[in-house]
Design a protein around this motif. Sequence first.
Motif, mmCIF file in Angstrom:
data_model
loop_
_atom_site.group_PDB
_atom_site.id
_atom_site.type_symbol
_atom_site.label_atom_id
_atom_site.label_comp_id
_atom_site.label_asym_id
_atom_site.label_seq_id
_atom_site.Cartn_x
_atom_site.Cartn_y
_atom_site.Cartn_z
ATOM 1 N N PRO A 1 -8.240 -5.731 -9.610
ATOM 2 C CA PRO A 1 -7.517 -6.190 -8.416
ATOM 3 C C PRO A 1 -8.169 -5.659 -7.141
ATOM 4 O O PRO A 1 -8.828 -4.624 -7.152
ATOM 5 N N ALA A 2 -8.003 -6.379 -6.057
ATOM 6 C CA ALA A 2 -8.593 -5.976 -4.782
ATOM 7 C C ALA A 2 -8.229 -4.530 -4.462
ATOM 8 O O ALA A 2 -7.060 -4.155 -4.519
ATOM 9 N N PRO A 3 -9.204 -3.679 -4.121
ATOM 10 C CA PRO A 3 -8.939 -2.258 -3.854
ATOM 11 C C PRO A 3 -7.883 -2.031 -2.785
ATOM 12 O O PRO A 3 -7.143 -1.047 -2.836
ATOM 13 N N PHE A 4 -7.800 -2.944 -1.819
ATOM 14 C CA PHE A 4 -6.848 -2.730 -0.731
ATOM 15 C C PHE A 4 -5.416 -2.670 -1.239
ATOM 16 O O PHE A 4 -4.572 -1.985 -0.636
ATOM 17 N N LEU A 5 -5.111 -3.370 -2.306
ATOM 18 C CA LEU A 5 -3.737 -3.384 -2.817
ATOM 19 C C LEU A 5 -3.267 -1.989 -3.202
ATOM 20 O O LEU A 5 -2.070 -1.700 -3.149
ATOM 21 N N ASP A 6 -4.194 -1.107 -3.577
ATOM 22 C CA ASP A 6 -3.814 0.258 -3.942
ATOM 23 C C ASP A 6 -3.374 1.075 -2.736
ATOM 24 O O ASP A 6 -2.780 2.143 -2.889
ATOM 25 N N ARG A 7 -3.706 0.609 -1.544
ATOM 26 C CA ARG A 7 -3.321 1.330 -0.332
ATOM 27 C C ARG A 7 -1.896 0.994 0.116
ATOM 28 O O ARG A 7 -1.304 1.721 0.908
ATOM 29 N N ILE A 8 -1.369 -0.119 -0.338
ATOM 30 C CA ILE A 8 -0.051 -0.553 0.118
ATOM 31 C C ILE A 8 1.019 0.377 -0.446
ATOM 32 O O ILE A 8 1.036 0.646 -1.650
ATOM 33 N N PRO A 9 1.912 0.904 0.401
ATOM 34 C CA PRO A 9 2.994 1.761 -0.116
ATOM 35 C C PRO A 9 3.771 1.051 -1.213
ATOM 36 O O PRO A 9 4.045 -0.154 -1.126
ATOM 37 N N SER A 10 4.135 1.772 -2.267
ATOM 38 C CA SER A 10 4.781 1.167 -3.427
ATOM 39 C C SER A 10 6.076 0.457 -3.068
ATOM 40 O O SER A 10 6.433 -0.544 -3.698
ATOM 41 N N ARG A 11 6.779 0.962 -2.045
ATOM 42 C CA ARG A 11 8.050 0.348 -1.669
ATOM 43 C C ARG A 11 7.876 -1.069 -1.135
ATOM 44 O O ARG A 11 8.838 -1.837 -1.056
ATOM 45 N N LEU A 12 6.636 -1.442 -0.748
ATOM 46 C CA LEU A 12 6.387 -2.780 -0.213
ATOM 47 C C LEU A 12 5.914 -3.757 -1.281
ATOM 48 O O LEU A 12 5.748 -4.949 -0.992
ATOM 49 N N GLY A 13 5.696 -3.279 -2.497
ATOM 50 C CA GLY A 13 5.254 -4.173 -3.551
ATOM 51 C C GLY A 13 3.823 -4.642 -3.354
ATOM 52 O O GLY A 13 3.075 -4.100 -2.535
ATOM 53 N N ARG A 14 3.420 -5.660 -4.095
ATOM 54 C CA ARG A 14 2.049 -6.175 -4.037
ATOM 55 C C ARG A 14 1.970 -7.618 -3.550
ATOM 56 O O ARG A 14 0.906 -8.219 -3.590
ATOM 57 N N ASP A 15 3.097 -8.200 -3.135
ATOM 58 C CA ASP A 15 3.089 -9.585 -2.667
ATOM 59 C C ASP A 15 2.608 -9.601 -1.212
ATOM 60 O O ASP A 15 3.385 -9.692 -0.265
ATOM 61 N N LEU A 16 1.285 -9.499 -1.045
ATOM 62 C CA LEU A 16 0.677 -9.402 0.282
ATOM 63 C C LEU A 16 0.710 -10.750 0.990
ATOM 64 O O LEU A 16 0.273 -11.763 0.446
ATOM 65 N N LEU A 17 1.232 -10.742 2.219
ATOM 66 C CA LEU A 17 1.311 -11.963 3.020
ATOM 67 C C LEU A 17 0.236 -12.011 4.090
ATOM 68 O O LEU A 17 -0.425 -13.034 4.278
ATOM 69 N N ALA A 18 0.070 -10.910 4.816
ATOM 70 C CA ALA A 18 -0.869 -10.923 5.932
ATOM 71 C C ALA A 18 -1.210 -9.506 6.354
ATOM 72 O O ALA A 18 -0.501 -8.547 6.036
ATOM 73 N N LEU A 19 -2.310 -9.391 7.081
ATOM 74 C CA LEU A 19 -2.706 -8.157 7.748
ATOM 75 C C LEU A 19 -2.769 -8.440 9.239
ATOM 76 O O LEU A 19 -3.201 -9.507 9.672
#
Length: 282
Positions: free
Chosen positions: A174-192
Amino acid sequence: MRDATMPDGAASTPSVPYGRRMLRRRLPLLAGSILALALLGPFGTFREMGFMLRLGYWGGLIATGWSMFELVVLVARRVLPNLERTWPLMLAAAFLTVGVLQTLVVALLENQLRGQDFLTPAGLAELFGHVLVITTLVSALPVWLELREQGIVGHLPPAPPESSIDGGPPLPRPAPFLDRIPSRLGRDLLALEMEDHYVRVHTALGSDLILMRMRDAVAELAGIDGRQVHRSYWVAASAVTAVERKPDGKLSLRLTNGLLVPVSRTHAPSVRAAGWTEKAVS
């Protein structure tokens, strides 16, 4: 506040993450440090100064030192690439620079208040040691909390690629950036969204700030179906629900969380090529 030089006149509500962090975390810690130093009166200040004078003395020094520290860190962030790897160098440069400048400030202050002459090589060396001790004690906790909050320290490195079951080539990681997202926000990335030296992560569960450059974040999203649509925005393809067109022809993307993202003229051709404009246009 977002960079005032954003192209294409994109309008958005400016945010002040630095101000919020100061009010929420740094100011209470600094105020507590000043009060503790005024009560304890280290380096002879308890014996030679009253409480109010000690409060002003330590308050002035801590405020001056912290202002210097913030300025040096701001400059270092602009100069040093990839903060995840270079943050020790950034902090070392900040501590040493502030230590030297603050030593001169203390030497002049001591000369005026208590008639002590530290403006000699031996005196400055002694003061420099005292300044480094106080600076470390006062700044260690807020600096560590800031680094931890931004995911620079205290997070596990991305796992290596896993081998496929049949012994074939490794499965894509999986994209390395996903590991930076706080766990409380989940992995359903919408935008930066770029905010100063930070990237604001928008997911289906909310948003938060991560200390890194937008281009580094986009590079870590390789393999995810999405694209940069503006100097300050990257958007996941699955997050786009509609495309809105302004009277001047500029496009904006409406996301599943209601966020309206501007599309710059530079990135508009790639957005059209990806077929995003085939969604409902209003």
